[in-house]
Design an enzyme around this catalytic site. Structure first.
Site, PDB file in Angstrom:
ATOM      1  N   ARG A  73       0.841  -1.222   0.078  1.00  0.00           N
ATOM      2  CA  ARG A  73      -0.161  -0.073  -0.232  1.00  0.00           C
ATOM      3  C   ARG A  73       0.895   1.202   0.013  1.00  0.00           C
ATOM      4  O   ARG A  73       1.875   1.484   0.767  1.00  0.00           O
ATOM      5  CB  ARG A  73      -0.791  -0.210   1.171  1.00  0.00           C
ATOM      6  CG  ARG A  73      -1.824  -1.304   1.187  1.00  0.00           C
ATOM      7  CD  ARG A  73      -2.939  -0.940   2.143  1.00  0.00           C
ATOM      8  NE  ARG A  73      -3.882  -2.316   2.339  1.00  0.00           N
ATOM      9  CZ  ARG A  73      -4.834  -2.538   1.255  1.00  0.00           C
ATOM     10  NH1 ARG A  73      -4.965  -1.930   0.408  1.00  0.00           N
ATOM     11  NH2 ARG A  73      -5.259  -3.990   1.406  1.00  0.00           N
ATOM     12  N   ASP A  74       0.488   2.286  -0.744  1.00  0.00           N
ATOM     13  CA  ASP A  74       1.062   3.556  -0.712  1.00  0.00           C
ATOM     14  C   ASP A  74       1.145   4.134   0.388  1.00  0.00           C
ATOM     15  O   ASP A  74      -0.075   4.069   1.024  1.00  0.00           O
ATOM     16  CB  ASP A  74       0.529   4.466  -1.855  1.00  0.00           C
ATOM     17  CG  ASP A  74       1.401   5.607  -2.408  1.00  0.00           C
ATOM     18  OD1 ASP A  74       2.002   5.644  -3.452  1.00  0.00           O
ATOM     19  OD2 ASP A  74       1.622   6.387  -1.458  1.00  0.00           O
ATOM     20  N   ILE A  75       2.271   4.920   1.011  1.00  0.00           N
ATOM     21  CA  ILE A  75       2.006   5.409   2.264  1.00  0.00           C
ATOM     22  C   ILE A  75       1.310   6.642   2.561  1.00  0.00           C
ATOM     23  O   ILE A  75       0.792   7.103   3.483  1.00  0.00           O
ATOM     24  CB  ILE A  75       3.438   5.604   2.821  1.00  0.00           C
ATOM     25  CG1 ILE A  75       3.582   5.676   4.232  1.00  0.00           C
ATOM     26  CG2 ILE A  75       4.112   6.664   1.840  1.00  0.00           C
ATOM     27  CD1 ILE A  75       5.122   5.806   4.594  1.00  0.00           C
ATOM     28  N   ASN A 119       3.962   6.877 -13.581  1.00  0.00           N
ATOM     29  CA  ASN A 119       4.808   8.269 -13.899  1.00  0.00           C
ATOM     30  C   ASN A 119       6.210   8.015 -14.330  1.00  0.00           C
ATOM     31  O   ASN A 119       6.886   7.060 -13.702  1.00  0.00           O
ATOM     32  CB  ASN A 119       4.825   8.877 -12.576  1.00  0.00           C
ATOM     33  CG  ASN A 119       3.103   9.328 -11.988  1.00  0.00           C
ATOM     34  OD1 ASN A 119       2.331   9.631 -12.707  1.00  0.00           O
ATOM     35  ND2 ASN A 119       3.045   9.211 -10.516  1.00  0.00           N
ATOM     36  N   HIS A 137       7.412   1.428 -11.226  1.00  0.00           N
ATOM     37  CA  HIS A 137       6.509   0.838 -10.094  1.00  0.00           C
ATOM     38  C   HIS A 137       5.066   1.190 -10.921  1.00  0.00           C
ATOM     39  O   HIS A 137       5.039   2.191 -11.684  1.00  0.00           O
ATOM     40  CB  HIS A 137       6.402   1.390  -8.973  1.00  0.00           C
ATOM     41  CG  HIS A 137       6.686   3.021  -8.755  1.00  0.00           C
ATOM     42  ND1 HIS A 137       7.877   3.654  -8.938  1.00  0.00           N
ATOM     43  CD2 HIS A 137       5.681   3.826  -8.684  1.00  0.00           C
ATOM     44  CE1 HIS A 137       7.625   4.900  -8.765  1.00  0.00           C
ATOM     45  NE2 HIS A 137       6.226   5.259  -8.602  1.00  0.00           N
ATOM     46  N   HIS A 181       1.287   2.167  -9.930  1.00  0.00           N
ATOM     47  CA  HIS A 181       0.083   2.636  -9.014  1.00  0.00           C
ATOM     48  C   HIS A 181      -1.246   2.050  -9.611  1.00  0.00           C
ATOM     49  O   HIS A 181      -1.666   1.942 -10.570  1.00  0.00           O
ATOM     50  CB  HIS A 181      -0.129   4.054  -9.245  1.00  0.00           C
ATOM     51  CG  HIS A 181       1.135   5.061  -8.615  1.00  0.00           C
ATOM     52  ND1 HIS A 181       1.303   5.560  -7.417  1.00  0.00           N
ATOM     53  CD2 HIS A 181       2.265   5.221  -9.397  1.00  0.00           C
ATOM     54  CE1 HIS A 181       2.250   6.205  -7.463  1.00  0.00           C
ATOM     55  NE2 HIS A 181       2.784   6.066  -8.372  1.00  0.00           N
TER      56      HIS A 181
HETATM   57  P1  AMP Z   1       5.749   8.139  -8.014  1.00  0.00           P
HETATM   58  O1  AMP Z   1       5.446   9.537  -7.445  1.00  0.00           O
HETATM   59  O2  AMP Z   1       5.047   7.872  -9.108  1.00  0.00           O
HETATM   60  O3  AMP Z   1       7.280   7.974  -8.006  1.00  0.00           O
HETATM   61  O4  AMP Z   1       5.398   7.215  -6.735  1.00  0.00           O
HETATM   62  C1  AMP Z   1       6.040   6.953  -5.798  1.00  0.00           C
HETATM   63  C2  AMP Z   1       5.106   6.759  -4.612  1.00  0.00           C
HETATM   64  O5  AMP Z   1       5.726   6.011  -3.282  1.00  0.00           O
HETATM   65  C3  AMP Z   1       4.363   7.998  -3.962  1.00  0.00           C
HETATM   66  O6  AMP Z   1       2.849   7.669  -4.273  1.00  0.00           O
HETATM   67  C4  AMP Z   1       4.469   7.747  -2.359  1.00  0.00           C
HETATM   68  O7  AMP Z   1       3.632   8.084  -1.487  1.00  0.00           O
HETATM   69  C5  AMP Z   1       5.054   6.322  -2.420  1.00  0.00           C
HETATM   70  N1  AMP Z   1       5.896   5.955  -1.249  1.00  0.00           N
HETATM   71  C6  AMP Z   1       6.996   6.840  -0.823  1.00  0.00           C
HETATM   72  N2  AMP Z   1       7.756   6.179   0.094  1.00  0.00           N
HETATM   73  C7  AMP Z   1       6.968   5.141   0.428  1.00  0.00           C
HETATM   74  C8  AMP Z   1       7.091   4.101   1.477  1.00  0.00           C
HETATM   75  N3  AMP Z   1       7.858   4.298   2.362  1.00  0.00           N
HETATM   76  N4  AMP Z   1       5.981   3.045   1.760  1.00  0.00           N
HETATM   77  C9  AMP Z   1       5.060   3.143   0.675  1.00  0.00           C
HETATM   78  N5  AMP Z   1       4.865   4.002  -0.544  1.00  0.00           N
HETATM   79  C10 AMP Z   1       5.832   4.849  -0.614  1.00  0.00           C
END
Ligand code: AMP
Ligand code: ZN
Length: 119
Positions: A34-36, A91, A104, A106
């Site tokens: 899950r996204d934080i 992205n 990654h 989403h």
């Molecule tokens: P992006 O902006 O497409 O590179 O997505 C990176 C995503 O990683 C963002 O939506 C952040 O909220 C998420 N993120 C960053 N650190 C963590 C973490 N430790 N655990 C889970 N998600 C994270």
């Protein structure tokens, strides 16, 4: 595109279990957690264990790893009960909102996708 290497990459550390995450699924090649900072009620990141900076680089490096990420993303949507209405977002590049330079996808769902607009 990036100076990050697997040694200092957040998602490599999460994949290795060195940094905790709320893991919802995994395969031999990929993990999902899950996204934080969720942007929707369902917001899961699907990440290949292999370090590549972008999904495009992943596609060049390995058909198998690329396919597995999308397979696991669809599995996550099934598991989360949103298989009939979800988005996969990728992205690429900081100007497009990429903040973590480890490929990654989403998986976003649970919100009304009423807008026809993509962005
Ligand atoms: P992006 O902006 O497409 O590179 O997505 C990176 C995503 O990683 C963002 O939506 C952040 O909220 C998420 N993120 C960053 N650190 C963590 C973490 N430790 N655990 C889970 N998600 C994270
Ligand atoms: Zn990495």
């Amino acid at each position: 595109m990036t100076s990050q290497t697997p040694g200092d990459c957040l998602f490599c550390k999460i994949a290795a279990g060195d940094i905790p995450s709320d893991r919802v699924a995994e395969s031999e090649r990929s993990i999902a957690f899950r996204d934080i900072r969720p942007a929707a009620p369902v917001h899961v990141l699907v990440v290949p264990r292999r370090h590549e900076p972008t999904v495009g680089a992943l596609a060049t490096a390995s058909d198998e790893d690329l396919a597995d990420v999308f397979r696991l993303a669809a599995q996550v949507a099934d598991q989360e009960g949103v298989a009939d209405a979800y988005r996969m977002v990728v992205n690429t590049g900081s100007e497009a909102g990429q903040t973590i330079f480890h490929a990654h996808v989403h998986v976003l769902a649970g919100t009304a996708f009423t807008e026809r607009k993509m962005v």
